[in-house]
Design a protein around this motif. Structure first.
Motif, short mmCIF file in Angstrom:
data_model
loop_
_atom_site.label_atom_id
_atom_site.label_comp_id
_atom_site.label_asym_id
_atom_site.label_seq_id
_atom_site.Cartn_x
_atom_site.Cartn_y
_atom_site.Cartn_z
N HIS A 196 -19.02 5.52 -8.60
CA HIS A 196 -19.92 4.79 -7.88
C HIS A 196 -20.80 3.40 -7.49
O HIS A 196 -21.50 3.24 -8.21
N TYR A 197 -21.35 2.70 -6.82
CA TYR A 197 -21.20 1.14 -6.81
C TYR A 197 -23.63 2.17 -7.14
O TYR A 197 -24.05 1.41 -7.57
N GLU A 198 -23.90 3.25 -6.18
CA GLU A 198 -24.96 3.69 -6.36
C GLU A 198 -25.15 4.72 -7.72
O GLU A 198 -26.23 4.96 -7.58
N GLU A 199 -24.46 4.95 -8.78
CA GLU A 199 -24.77 5.59 -9.40
C GLU A 199 -25.08 4.55 -11.27
O GLU A 199 -24.92 5.50 -11.93
N VAL A 200 -24.24 3.66 -10.97
CA VAL A 200 -25.23 1.84 -11.85
C VAL A 200 -26.86 2.28 -10.72
O VAL A 200 -27.48 1.21 -9.91
N TYR A 201 -27.45 3.18 -11.34
CA TYR A 201 -29.32 3.90 -11.21
C TYR A 201 -29.80 2.94 -12.70
O TYR A 201 -30.10 4.19 -13.05
N VAL A 239 -14.26 6.21 0.01
CA VAL A 239 -15.49 5.17 -0.08
C VAL A 239 -14.06 3.88 -0.67
O VAL A 239 -13.30 3.79 -1.11
N PRO A 240 -15.10 2.92 0.04
CA PRO A 240 -13.89 1.72 0.22
C PRO A 240 -13.97 1.20 -1.00
O PRO A 240 -15.19 1.32 -1.82
N ARG A 296 -17.73 0.43 -8.60
CA ARG A 296 -17.70 0.03 -10.20
C ARG A 296 -17.44 0.12 -10.88
O ARG A 296 -16.98 1.70 -11.88
N PHE A 297 -17.20 -0.31 -12.57
CA PHE A 297 -16.59 0.42 -13.23
C PHE A 297 -17.90 0.14 -14.44
O PHE A 297 -18.49 -1.59 -15.01
#
Length: 216
Positions: free
Chosen positions: A63-68, A160-161, A166-167
């Motif tokens: 998830h984008y949010e997991e790139v914290y 999830v769209p 993210r990679f």
């Protein structure tokens, strides 16, 4: 007169305790600090297990949010989000990160035991975190922006769209895991003789080069 003075002293003492309460409540309990340092000992080996044991430029979808990152913490603090909420989000994010890394590892992969141990130690810390806070504090309503992040993290993957994925390399995810841990639980990692700004801009620049412990 003596009775009045005693009342004034008592009132002053209570006021001092009241002002000190936020400071006392902000300190991480010793048992949790011990568990966080044990977790940090495991994280110090991430270079070997999350880089050397993977193909060059290997990435996983998160998830984008997991790139914290530290920059995310800084931004949310400026928006008035308190540290308890940021810590709750830290646990939610990295729970998903560890599960996704384990999911891509074959049973006999040399990094699987390391990652499984990391997940166990993470769960130990999470259990102590829950125990150290009143249930009401952990059930309080999240700020709208944080709630949106929380909802996306817990959403079914097929809903999830594509733009929200993210990679990232496993090592970069664990680097974020480690650096944000130092920031959000800084009182567990601060030397008594030296002041460290684990959340500051200088830390963000140097984070990839130097950690609390040398990587092996």
């Amino acid at each position: 007169m003596v009775q009045l003075s005693a009342s004034v002293c008592l009132l002053g003492g209570l006021m001092g305790l009241y002002l000190l309460m936020p400071v006392l409540m902000a300190l991480t309990p010793p048992s949790m600090c011990t568990a966080l340092k044990t977790l940090n000992n495991s994280l110090s080996h991430r270079h070997r297990y999350m880089k050397h044991n993977f193909p060059l430029n290997y990435t996983i979808m998160v998830h984008y949010e997991e790139v914290y990152k530290l920059s995310n913490i800084g931004k949310m603090r400026r928006q008035g989000v308190d540290d308890l909420v940021l810590q709750r989000l830290w646990f939610q994010v990295n729970q998903g990160v560890l599960k996704k890394i384990i999911r891509v590892l074959p049973k006999r992969h040399p990094s699987r035991p390391f990652t499984a141990e990391l997940e166990r130690r993470f769960k130990d810390v999470e259990g102590l975190f829950v125990q150290s806070h009143p249930s009401e504090a952990l059930q309080q309503e999240l700020p709208e922006k944080v709630q949106d992040k929380w909802d996306r993290l817990t959403e079914e993957p097929e809903r999830v769209p594509q733009s929200s994925w993210r990679f990232s390399t496993p090592k970069s995810l664990l680097d974020n895991f480690c650096h944000t841990m130092y920031c959000l639980f800084s009182d567990c990692f601060t030397d008594t003789d030296t002041e460290h700004d684990y959340c500051g801009a200088s830390r963000r620049r140097k984070g990839r080069k130097k950690d609390l412990q040398p990587e092996s």
